[in-house]
Design a protein around this motif. Structure first.
Motif, short mmCIF file in Angstrom:
data_model
loop_
_atom_site.label_atom_id
_atom_site.label_comp_id
_atom_site.label_asym_id
_atom_site.label_seq_id
_atom_site.Cartn_x
_atom_site.Cartn_y
_atom_site.Cartn_z
N GLY A 314 -29.47 -20.35 -2.60
CA GLY A 314 -29.37 -20.90 -1.26
C GLY A 314 -28.78 -22.28 -1.20
O GLY A 314 -29.21 -23.13 -0.42
N LEU A 315 -27.80 -22.53 -2.05
CA LEU A 315 -27.16 -23.84 -2.05
C LEU A 315 -25.65 -23.68 -2.25
O LEU A 315 -25.17 -22.61 -2.60
N GLN A 316 -24.93 -24.73 -1.99
CA GLN A 316 -23.50 -24.75 -2.23
C GLN A 316 -23.23 -25.37 -3.59
O GLN A 316 -23.99 -26.18 -4.09
N ILE A 317 -22.12 -24.94 -4.20
CA ILE A 317 -21.81 -25.39 -5.55
C ILE A 317 -21.69 -26.91 -5.62
O ILE A 317 -22.10 -27.54 -6.61
N HIS A 318 -21.18 -27.54 -4.55
CA HIS A 318 -21.01 -29.00 -4.60
C HIS A 318 -22.36 -29.72 -4.68
O HIS A 318 -22.44 -30.88 -5.07
N GLU A 319 -23.46 -28.99 -4.31
CA GLU A 319 -24.77 -29.60 -4.39
C GLU A 319 -25.27 -29.72 -5.83
O GLU A 319 -26.28 -30.38 -6.09
N LEU A 320 -24.60 -29.06 -6.76
CA LEU A 320 -25.01 -29.15 -8.17
C LEU A 320 -24.60 -30.47 -8.80
O LEU A 320 -25.02 -30.80 -9.92
N ASN A 321 -23.74 -31.20 -8.09
CA ASN A 321 -23.31 -32.51 -8.57
C ASN A 321 -22.68 -32.44 -9.96
O ASN A 321 -23.01 -33.24 -10.85
N GLY A 322 -21.82 -31.46 -10.16
CA GLY A 322 -21.09 -31.37 -11.42
C GLY A 322 -21.86 -30.75 -12.56
O GLY A 322 -21.34 -30.66 -13.68
N GLN A 323 -23.12 -30.38 -12.33
CA GLN A 323 -23.89 -29.76 -13.40
C GLN A 323 -23.40 -28.35 -13.67
O GLN A 323 -22.75 -27.72 -12.83
N GLU A 324 -23.71 -27.85 -14.87
CA GLU A 324 -23.32 -26.48 -15.20
C GLU A 324 -24.10 -25.49 -14.34
O GLU A 324 -25.20 -25.76 -13.87
N LEU A 325 -23.49 -24.30 -14.17
CA LEU A 325 -24.16 -23.27 -13.39
C LEU A 325 -25.47 -22.89 -14.07
O LEU A 325 -25.51 -22.64 -15.28
N PRO A 326 -26.56 -22.84 -13.30
CA PRO A 326 -27.88 -22.53 -13.89
C PRO A 326 -28.04 -21.03 -14.12
O PRO A 326 -28.89 -20.37 -13.48
N LEU A 327 -27.26 -20.47 -15.05
CA LEU A 327 -27.25 -19.02 -15.24
C LEU A 327 -28.60 -18.50 -15.72
O LEU A 327 -28.96 -17.35 -15.43
N ASN A 328 -29.34 -19.34 -16.46
CA ASN A 328 -30.64 -18.89 -16.97
C ASN A 328 -31.76 -19.05 -15.96
O ASN A 328 -32.88 -18.58 -16.18
N GLU A 329 -31.45 -19.73 -14.86
CA GLU A 329 -32.47 -19.93 -13.82
C GLU A 329 -32.37 -18.90 -12.71
O GLU A 329 -33.29 -18.78 -11.89
N VAL A 330 -31.27 -18.18 -12.67
CA VAL A 330 -31.05 -17.18 -11.63
C VAL A 330 -31.43 -15.81 -12.19
O VAL A 330 -30.86 -15.37 -13.20
N CYS A 331 -32.39 -15.14 -11.56
CA CYS A 331 -32.85 -13.84 -12.02
C CYS A 331 -32.40 -12.74 -11.06
O CYS A 331 -32.34 -12.95 -9.84
N LEU A 332 -32.09 -11.58 -11.63
CA LEU A 332 -31.59 -10.45 -10.84
C LEU A 332 -32.43 -9.21 -11.09
O LEU A 332 -32.87 -8.96 -12.21
N THR A 333 -32.63 -8.44 -10.03
CA THR A 333 -33.26 -7.12 -10.18
C THR A 333 -32.18 -6.11 -10.55
O THR A 333 -30.97 -6.40 -10.47
N PHE A 334 -32.62 -4.92 -10.94
CA PHE A 334 -31.65 -3.87 -11.27
C PHE A 334 -30.80 -3.52 -10.05
O PHE A 334 -29.60 -3.27 -10.16
N GLU A 335 -31.41 -3.52 -8.87
CA GLU A 335 -30.66 -3.20 -7.66
C GLU A 335 -29.57 -4.23 -7.39
O GLU A 335 -28.45 -3.89 -7.01
#
Length: 533
Positions: A314-335
């Motif tokens: 629920g955020l825009q990429i510019h809000e990360l302030n240049g940080q790497e994408l938090p790939l390990n913090e985003v969880c996905l269901t099988f669906e």
């Protein structure tokens, strides 16, 4: 979506989705066949993600006009079957009819009440095999009429068991005849057939037989009808314009059957196997990135990963302030993973993504319920591998000819095989299950003398009609002898099921296909065929 989708494909989607959600365990696949799988008998449903996956795969295959793979067991044009059929055609001397009225006989009146008056109105010649006084002299006359008629009009009425009619219609659909098939499916257990109440088990087997015939016929691109008036109108058009039933379309109120042999279930199984790698109901976006590459052989781009992170956090990429994408913090269901694959696999980016729609339509209650994904390897229903032998025929409780005799003998001679009895029985011939047959070089069908085997006889008859390399073992039912499930059939029922066996045997003899009474001899014949090949 303008994506024609026939019955067996819909049932395959539901069946595979149910396989992926069942929490019951399955044993590992054996070298020659497969592990035992137990599934629920409920109809099941598709989640939004599964629906997205199936429809996008269907659309992709339609746009690429995916060709039908060769049937490995189909014999050459110079085979014994083709020679015998050619000889029969050369010997035809009877007049040619426009329509042969096949199917249910007995006390049925559909011919006299509806079909014959309509055919006469349109000046269409026909042969009616239903007579008041039958004699053996009519056998040859009926056979020649069937061989020389332009259209074979078959009605399977629920007032009879239709065993011969199912076996016959399945054969004709495989032998490239102009077939019009009208199905009137059985309603419920306890209904009367020829004055006899149908048990729950017999009702289910008859329904499975009808469904299998429909799947076999539609697999040839032939539409199946539920209304006789509609079928008669289309018959008149076929004769008038000299077209095939496969040429009927929307203008005839017929749903075209496009790419009938296309299978989609393996796509979901492949996704499921790539997803199931932890003991959690979720995977991280980093893990999903790896699983995506395994499934599609492509990488998720940085832009696609950014879009997923935006939607999930629920955020825009510019809000990360240049940080790497938090790939390990985003969880996905099988669906959600299904939606991502459906959206990005073909690199067709839309302004609003499928998995984003998924989040907008999911209610809070649905999110709480979630999607209980089992953490177990799912045995594929089908395989792209080629096997020497397909072990078709009778299945069910008390049927062990495969394990006791056929499989040990095949293994002894180093032959591979498909064993359909180890899979979950859906009551239909699903595209993935048909692929097992068509990826086998020799087909063995054993029709036991203690099973009804309605669907199995129809399947054997269909591939016999297609000119495949078959070996049959057909055993007759004995009056008073119980079936493998403990039921005892009436005299009339025994007669009906044996007539189907006799028809299958006679047709195999006419086509030069070996038929045995003894299973050992049938398996020996299969092994010899494999050695000769």
């Amino acid at each position: 979506m303008l994506l024609p989708c026939h019955q067996s494909r819909v049932h395959e989607m539901l069946h595979v989705a149910r396989e992926c959600t069942t929490s019951q365990d399955s044993s590992p696949s054996s070298p020659g066949g497969g592990g035992t799988t137990t599934t629920s008998t409920s109809v099941g449903h598709l989640t939004f993600g599964e629906f997205c996956l199936f429809t996008t795969e269907l659309k992709r295959c339609y746009e690429r006009d995916t060709p039908r793979l060769a049937i490995l067991s189909k014999m050459s044009e110079k085979s014994t079957v083709d020679k015998k059929r050619a000889e029969r055609k050369m010997s035809k001397a009877s007049p040619q009819y426009e329509v042969f009225l096949g199917g249910s006989c007995g006390n049925t009146t559909w011919r006299q009440d509806l079909a014959i008056p309509r055919l006469k109105e349109n000046g269409i010649s026909f042969y009616n095999p239903q007579v008041t006084h039958w004699s053996e002299a009519l056998i040859e006359l009926e056979y020649h009429a069937k061989q020389t008629s332009m259209v074979l009009f078959y009605v399977l009425d629920r007032e009879t068991r239709n065993i011969v009619s199912m076996v016959e219609a399945a054969y004709l659909s495989g032998s490239q005849r102009k077939l019009i098939l009208v199905l009137d499916c059985y309603r419920r257990p306890g209904d009367l057939i020829c004055g006899e109440s149908v048990s729950e088990q017999e009702h289910q087997e008859l329904v499975n037989g009808i469904n299998t015939v429909q799947d076999l016929v539609e697999r040839q691109g032939i539409p199946v009808f539920g209304d006789m008036n509609h079928a008669l109108n289309c018959t008149a058009k076929i004769l008038r314009e000299n077209i095939w039933p496969q040429d009927l379309g929307i203008e005839d109120q017929v749903q075209p059957i496009k790419h009938p042999t296309l299978q989609l279930g393996d796509k979901l199984i492949k996704l499921h196997d790539a997803f199931v790698n932890t003991n959690s109901e979720h995977i991280t976006l980093a893990e999903a990135r790896v699983a995506y590459k395994v499934v599609t052989n492509k990488e998720l781009t940085t832009e696609e990963l950014q879009a997923i992170v935006e939607a999930k956090k629920g955020l825009q990429i510019h809000e990360l302030n240049g940080q790497e994408l938090p790939l390990n913090e985003v969880c996905l269901t099988f669906e959600e993973f299904c939606c991502i694959v459906a959206e990005f696999k073909n690199q067709r980016l839309e302004s609003r993504r499928l998995w984003d729609i998924f989040h907008s339509v999911m209610t809070p209650i649905q999110k709480v319920i979630g999607w209980a994904l089992p953490r177990r390897p799912l045995r594929p229903i089908s395989s792209t591998g080629v096997r020497d032998v397909y072990l078709g025929g009778s299945i069910g409780t008390g049927v062990s000819w495969r394990e006791d005799l056929a499989i040990p003998m095949l293994r002894k001679h180093g032959l591979s095989f498909f064993n359909p009895a180890t899979g979950a029985c859906s009551g239909r011939l699903l595209p993935m299950e048909a692929a097992l047959i068509e990826h086998s070089r020799t087909l063995l069908f054993v029709i036991n003398g203690n099973t009804r085997a309605v669907a199995q006889m129809a399947t054997a008859s269909h591939y016999l009609g297609m000119g495949c390399d078959l070996v049959l073992c057909i055993q007759m039912l004995q009056e008073g002898e119980p079936l493998s499930n403990g039921e005892t059939l009436t005299r009339l029922a025994v007669k009906d099921y044996n007539r189907g066996r006799s028809y299958l045997r006679d047709q195999a003899n006419k086509d030069g296909i070996p038929v045995f009474d003894n299973i050992q001899e049938a398996v020996d014949c299969v092994i010899q065929k494999c050695r000769n090949r």
